[in-house]
Write a protein that holds these residues in place. Structure first.
Motif, PDB file in Angstrom:
ATOM      1  N   SER A 231      -3.247  -4.370   3.719  1.00 25.17           N
ATOM      2  CA  SER A 231      -1.917  -4.702   3.214  1.00 25.17           C
ATOM      3  C   SER A 231      -0.992  -5.173   4.332  1.00 25.17           C
ATOM      4  O   SER A 231      -0.189  -6.094   4.143  1.00 25.17           O
ATOM      5  N   ASN A 232      -1.117  -4.550   5.504  1.00 24.78           N
ATOM      6  CA  ASN A 232      -0.254  -4.899   6.639  1.00 24.78           C
ATOM      7  C   ASN A 232      -0.786  -6.071   7.448  1.00 24.78           C
ATOM      8  O   ASN A 232      -0.148  -6.505   8.407  1.00 24.78           O
ATOM      9  N   TYR A 233      -1.947  -6.569   7.085  1.00 24.40           N
ATOM     10  CA  TYR A 233      -2.617  -7.678   7.766  1.00 24.40           C
ATOM     11  C   TYR A 233      -2.819  -7.385   9.252  1.00 24.40           C
ATOM     12  O   TYR A 233      -2.531  -8.202  10.133  1.00 24.40           O
ATOM     13  N   VAL A 234      -3.360  -6.191   9.523  1.00 22.80           N
ATOM     14  CA  VAL A 234      -3.695  -5.813  10.897  1.00 22.80           C
ATOM     15  C   VAL A 234      -5.181  -5.459  10.996  1.00 22.80           C
ATOM     16  O   VAL A 234      -5.596  -4.740  11.898  1.00 22.80           O
ATOM     17  N   PHE A 235      -5.977  -5.975  10.067  1.00 17.49           N
ATOM     18  CA  PHE A 235      -7.415  -5.728  10.076  1.00 17.49           C
ATOM     19  C   PHE A 235      -8.107  -6.649  11.079  1.00 17.49           C
ATOM     20  O   PHE A 235      -7.498  -7.577  11.623  1.00 17.49           O
ATOM     21  N   ASN A 236      -9.395  -6.389  11.303  1.00 16.58           N
ATOM     22  CA  ASN A 236     -10.186  -7.267  12.164  1.00 16.58           C
ATOM     23  C   ASN A 236     -11.580  -7.444  11.563  1.00 16.58           C
ATOM     24  O   ASN A 236     -11.813  -7.093  10.402  1.00 16.58           O
TER      25      ASN A 236
ATOM     26  N   ALA B 124       0.844  -1.196   0.000  1.00 13.61           N
ATOM     27  CA  ALA B 124       0.000   0.000   0.000  1.00 13.61           C
ATOM     28  C   ALA B 124       0.879   1.245   0.000  1.00 13.61           C
ATOM     29  O   ALA B 124       1.790   1.380   0.816  1.00 13.61           O
ATOM     30  N   GLY B 125       0.599   2.160  -0.929  1.00  8.53           N
ATOM     31  CA  GLY B 125       1.358   3.397  -1.024  1.00  8.53           C
ATOM     32  C   GLY B 125       0.795   4.486  -0.132  1.00  8.53           C
ATOM     33  O   GLY B 125      -0.258   4.320   0.499  1.00  8.53           O
ATOM     34  N   PRO B 126       1.464   5.646  -0.084  1.00  7.97           N
ATOM     35  CA  PRO B 126       1.031   6.737   0.796  1.00  7.97           C
ATOM     36  C   PRO B 126      -0.380   7.232   0.513  1.00  7.97           C
ATOM     37  O   PRO B 126      -1.060   7.718   1.420  1.00  7.97           O
ATOM     38  N   ARG B 127      -0.826   7.135  -0.736  1.00  8.45           N
ATOM     39  CA  ARG B 127      -2.148   7.655  -1.085  1.00  8.45           C
ATOM     40  C   ARG B 127      -3.278   6.683  -0.755  1.00  8.45           C
ATOM     41  O   ARG B 127      -4.453   7.053  -0.836  1.00  8.45           O
ATOM     42  N   PHE B 128      -2.935   5.454  -0.429  1.00 10.12           N
ATOM     43  CA  PHE B 128      -3.967   4.485  -0.053  1.00 10.12           C
ATOM     44  C   PHE B 128      -4.538   4.891   1.307  1.00 10.12           C
ATOM     45  O   PHE B 128      -3.816   5.324   2.199  1.00 10.12           O
TER      46      PHE B 128
ATOM     47  N   MET C  31      -0.881   1.753  -4.970  1.00 10.70           N
ATOM     48  CA  MET C  31      -0.151   0.540  -4.613  1.00 10.70           C
ATOM     49  C   MET C  31       1.107   0.378  -5.441  1.00 10.70           C
ATOM     50  O   MET C  31       1.279   1.014  -6.488  1.00 10.70           O
ATOM     51  N   THR C  32       1.978  -0.494  -4.969  1.00  7.01           N
ATOM     52  CA  THR C  32       3.147  -0.907  -5.736  1.00  7.01           C
ATOM     53  C   THR C  32       3.215  -2.424  -5.742  1.00  7.01           C
ATOM     54  O   THR C  32       2.544  -3.102  -4.963  1.00  7.01           O
ATOM     55  N   VAL C  33       4.038  -2.938  -6.632  1.00  5.59           N
ATOM     56  CA  VAL C  33       4.383  -4.358  -6.615  1.00  5.59           C
ATOM     57  C   VAL C  33       5.505  -4.530  -5.600  1.00  5.59           C
ATOM     58  O   VAL C  33       6.507  -3.802  -5.638  1.00  5.59           O
ATOM     59  N   ALA C  34       5.349  -5.449  -4.666  1.00 13.58           N
ATOM     60  CA  ALA C  34       6.354  -5.649  -3.629  1.00 13.58           C
ATOM     61  C   ALA C  34       7.727  -5.881  -4.262  1.00 13.58           C
ATOM     62  O   ALA C  34       7.839  -6.650  -5.227  1.00 13.58           O
ATOM     63  N   PRO C  35       8.777  -5.222  -3.761  1.00 15.15           N
ATOM     64  CA  PRO C  35      10.111  -5.429  -4.334  1.00 15.15           C
ATOM     65  C   PRO C  35      10.514  -6.897  -4.379  1.00 15.15           C
ATOM     66  O   PRO C  35      11.157  -7.340  -5.341  1.00 15.15           O
TER      67      PRO C  35
END
Length: 500
Positions: free
Chosen positions: A90-95, A78-82, A299-303
């Motif tokens: 993206s960070n898998y910290v949802f509930n 997830a990029g800054p504009r998301f 978004m970006t493609v993960a490096p």
């Protein structure tokens, strides 16, 4: 194509959006408001009813689905504009309160209730038997697809086999996974046997027997029923009905969507940004500095993913992703700083640079990209995986040939003589490279039992490329949490372990 104007058939829980049978299937037009009591009288009513199921499916994939299937994986950063919701996914910290869970759940049950209405009501209509069977099997396919998305996301889910017309009708307990899969398999087996293999004219885009067979193979694969997965996908390969396009990027070409040789089933979007009508793939994913001014660059493609593509792989640089500066098909040099390069290359998979009208107008908000549910490369890789795991091959193709067909099309050459474990790793790698942002990755990670490892690797990567974004962690479960909104209104539901 015109903007779709919905037509409501009023019910207690589900409104049906119908389209007249005389219009193009992919271009619905207005009608009048009517009720179930004076509907379901003619063959046109039956077709309109199943068209409403397609509309519900279109809406269910429009946004929330890929927040789960792709954003919440190791493929996308997830990029800054998301928004904060995108970062939590993206960070898998949802509930359980996160909206994509509710969107997936309610969207799927909306499809199911519309399909159930067709299956309950259409058999009583005096109409051509062949058309009636087609309509019923189309409804079965969509119901199976919706239940498949539910059961592989949440595990046990309520099983509703008939139209619901009251709130009490949806306040039911979770049904064991095995029973849900039994209905999915029955629906798809009937659809595969009863649907036509192709359509012409205004009917192109409807579900075919090949689509039902491909989805059936995917269900078997998810269940690790290697014998049936190999047999079902192998039979589809043997028909010769589908073929890989010579150029991988052409899978996403707007001018030949639905009709190309690799397409098996797609959700059609017409280029108008409206829920259920226009796609958002290009709009959300192109970098924000791209000419035209309305690209979001979320978004970006993960490096780590970008690094898995060899230089010769046509799916990599200028296929799935681009870096700044970039010279586009019109010769314009494009530069951007958002999303920043440190987060990975920008995503451009759905940018169709052969559509010069759109390239000139650069109205990314109006791109008509479809959402591909099934294509032939998926069938080949499912077959390769199933045979490698013990399923019997068909005479037409070996597992190695199926895998190598996908690899050589991408320009990276063939493999040979691999052990079972090495072949498994190769298939998994090809699935990852082939289907970035196509609704596959989360479900693959979950069924392979490696979702936790993938998210641990991703969050470790995030700690390096975006310090402070999140700490390294895994996942509570290989399933998603049931939406809290559903638990609040249905006391018979229980939450999946590990979630809150």
């Amino acid at each position: 194509m015109r903007r779709t104007k919905p037509v409501l058939v009023l019910g207690v829980l589900a409104a049906l959006v119908f389209t007249p049978a005389c219009e193009s299937f992919l271009d619905p037009s207005p009608s009048d408001v009517i009720t179930p009591e004076n509907f379901y009288k003619t063959s046109s009513d039956a077709v309109a009813a199943v068209n409403a199921v397609y509309e519900a499916t279109k809406w269910s994939y429009w946004l929330g689905f890929w927040y789960i299937s792709d954003i919440a994986t190791d493929d996308i950063i997830a990029g800054p504009r998301f928004g904060s919701d995108g970062h939590r996914m993206s960070n898998y910290v949802f509930n359980a309160t996160e909206w994509p869970m509710g969107s997936l759940w309610s969207g799927a049950y909306g499809i199911i209730n519309r399909a159930n209405a067709v299956l309950d009501r259409v058999p009583a209509i005096a109409m051509d038997a062949g058309l009636r069977d087609r309509v019923l099997n189309e409804a079965r396919f969509h119901r199976a697809l919706a239940y498949f998305n539910l059961v592989r996301s949440f595990g046990d889910v309520p099983l509703l086999e008939h139209e619901v017309t009251s709130l009490e009708g949806v306040r039911v307990s979770r049904t064991p996974v095995e029973d849900v899969y039994a209905l999915i398999l029955s629906d798809l087996q009937q659809a595969a046997a009863g649907l036509p293999s192709s359509y012409s004219g205004i009917e192109v885009g409807r579900v075919t027997s090949g689509a039902a067979q491909a989805l059936l193979a995917k269900v078997y694969l998810t269940r690790q029923d290697w014998a049936n997965a190999a047999q079902t996908s192998g039979q589809l390969i043997t028909t010769g009905r589908y073929a890989l396009l010579p150029n991988w990027k052409d899978c996403f070409k707007i001018a030949t969507k639905v009709t190309n040789s690799e397409s098996i089933f797609e959700i059609n979007y017409d280029g108008t940004l409206d829920p259920g009508a226009g796609s958002v793939h290009t709009l959300f994913s192109l970098p924000s500095g791209f000419p035209g001014g309305d690209a979001y660059g979320l978004m970006t493609v993960a490096p780590s993913l970008a690094g898995l593509f060899a230089a010769a792989d046509t799916r990599g640089l200028k296929g799935t992703f681009i870096t700044s500066p970039y010279v586009d098909a019109l010769g314009e040099t494009v530069t951007w700083s958002d999303p920043p390069a440190a987060l990975g290359p920008a995503f451009n998979k759905y940018l169709d640079e052969t559509d010069f009208q759109n390239m000139h107008t650069r109205a990314w908000v109006a791109q008509a990209n479809d959402w591909i549910i099934l294509r032939y490369a998926d069938v080949l890789l499912m077959y390769a995986e199933a045979v490698n795991e013990g399923g019997a091959p068909v005479a037409a193709m070996t597992a190695e040939q199926a895998l190598n067909a996908v690899r050589t099309r991408a320009g990276i050459g063939a493999v040979s003589g691999l052990s079972t474990a090495a072949f498994r790793d190769s298939v998994r790698l090809e699935r990852r490279r082939e289907f970035v942002f196509e609704g596959q990755r989360w479900f693959d990670l979950s069924r392979w039992g490696i979702l936790d490892a993938a998210i641990r690797a991703k969050t470790a990567e995030l700690a390096t490329i975006s310090p402070g974004e999140t700490d390294q962690h895994g996942v509570p479960s290989d399933l998603l949490p049931l939406p809290q909104s559903e638990l609040n209104v249905n006391p018979k539901l229980t939450q999946n372990p590990g979630w809150f």
